[in-house]
Design an enzyme around this catalytic site. Sequence first.
Site, mmCIF file in Angstrom:
data_model
loop_
_atom_site.group_PDB
_atom_site.id
_atom_site.type_symbol
_atom_site.label_atom_id
_atom_site.label_comp_id
_atom_site.label_asym_id
_atom_site.label_seq_id
_atom_site.Cartn_x
_atom_site.Cartn_y
_atom_site.Cartn_z
ATOM 1 N N ARG A 174 -10.146 -0.570 -0.509
ATOM 2 C CA ARG A 174 -9.666 -1.193 0.720
ATOM 3 C C ARG A 174 -10.844 -1.593 1.608
ATOM 4 N NH1 ARG A 174 -6.617 3.599 -0.074
ATOM 5 N NH2 ARG A 174 -4.392 3.242 -0.463
ATOM 6 N N LYS A 198 -7.003 6.769 2.786
ATOM 7 C CA LYS A 198 -6.081 7.135 3.854
ATOM 8 C C LYS A 198 -5.950 8.657 3.936
ATOM 9 C CE LYS A 198 -3.320 2.903 3.688
ATOM 10 N NZ LYS A 198 -1.966 2.319 3.479
ATOM 11 N N HIS A 267 -7.919 -7.677 0.946
ATOM 12 C CA HIS A 267 -6.789 -7.068 0.256
ATOM 13 C C HIS A 267 -6.349 -7.907 -0.941
ATOM 14 C CE1 HIS A 267 -4.427 -3.456 0.782
ATOM 15 N NE2 HIS A 267 -3.357 -4.102 0.356
ATOM 16 N N ARG A 270 -8.207 -6.682 -3.762
ATOM 17 C CA ARG A 270 -7.614 -5.426 -4.248
ATOM 18 C C ARG A 270 -6.450 -5.755 -5.198
ATOM 19 N NH1 ARG A 270 -6.995 0.079 -3.001
ATOM 20 N NH2 ARG A 270 -4.870 0.828 -2.622
ATOM 21 N N HIS A 293 -3.178 5.182 -4.608
ATOM 22 C CA HIS A 293 -1.788 5.147 -4.178
ATOM 23 C C HIS A 293 -1.169 6.542 -4.239
ATOM 24 C CE1 HIS A 293 -1.178 0.588 -5.166
ATOM 25 N NE2 HIS A 293 -1.679 0.781 -3.964
ATOM 26 N N TYR A 302 2.579 -4.542 -9.145
ATOM 27 C CA TYR A 302 1.638 -5.373 -9.901
ATOM 28 C C TYR A 302 2.151 -5.688 -11.300
ATOM 29 C CZ TYR A 302 -1.449 -4.228 -6.072
ATOM 30 O OH TYR A 302 -1.984 -4.082 -4.822
#
Length: 321
Positions: A174, A198, A267, A270, A293, A302
């Site tokens: 990210r 995150k 992004h 990504r 994730h 995806y």
Amino acid sequence: MFLPEILNIFVAESFRQRIFCSKVGATDSYIDRFCDYLKLERNYSDRTVQSYRIDLELFSSFLDRTDRTLDFLSVSQRAVRAWVAEMMENDCRPATVNRRLSALRSFYRFLRAGNIAASSPLTGIKGPKGKKPLPQFVREGDMDLLLDDTDMGDGFEGMLKKAVVATFYETGIRLAELIGIDESDVSLDMNTIKVTGKRNKQRIIPFGSDLAVILSDYKAVRDRLPSLSSGALFVNAKGDRIPRHQVYRIVHDLLGRVSSIDKRSPHVLRHTFATAMLNHDAELGVVKELLGHESLSTTEIYTHTTSEELKKIYKQAHPRA
């Protein structure tokens, strides 16, 4: 129990007393206290907290415009439904409406936990359903053209641009993760990079020999800058950690040279990384771990992207499609 643990419990309890037990006179004070809770208790970023604040202030503004007798503690389900209807009439995307409702739900959970509100007007409220747009990505041939045949310059700026784009494409990280990389996080011997994602979760990502060469060349030029004021891997011409807007501008400008897609952001790279991995038979669980994730369902989008691409190619190529 050790003294530091006792102190932590004391500080946390003092915070809860201050948040939940102080007297409040205005609606804005409830929002302020909720935002303090998100920042200090939940460790949310300033950007995320500000997003919650804006959504709650929008709802407060709606109440002021439609019925001044209502406030956060007296609002009904009917008022929430009216707010949803107004947003839809104003052509808000379903994703935007659902995000605002999610912020409001979190807010009322906070009020109920502090015995400020007896119930939540969000009970039974469902947001609009909307088709999730498939993530945009850059074709592999276009990325090869950008990284192998596009002249970005031999000086610091050119090497920085190439290193930034190559790192995004070959690791799938990210924007915030790239900015936060320190030099000590990268091993050119092991071809690995440590990133902090995150909720401060860290993961180790491998990369190939091509990126190792690019990063080595970039570091050789970067180390000749007059000053390096931080341990950051990616810096600006002054030697400071590279700012968010500069990274975005680099990616936006360079992708514009090789692709006509609407979005040209970090992004998108990504998405491009994930799509390329799956197109080359990487297991979904592996891609999930590389992207950082929480859930496999987040990564599964995806697979839809690659399926749509196959359908498109089939329709273009098969005579009876």
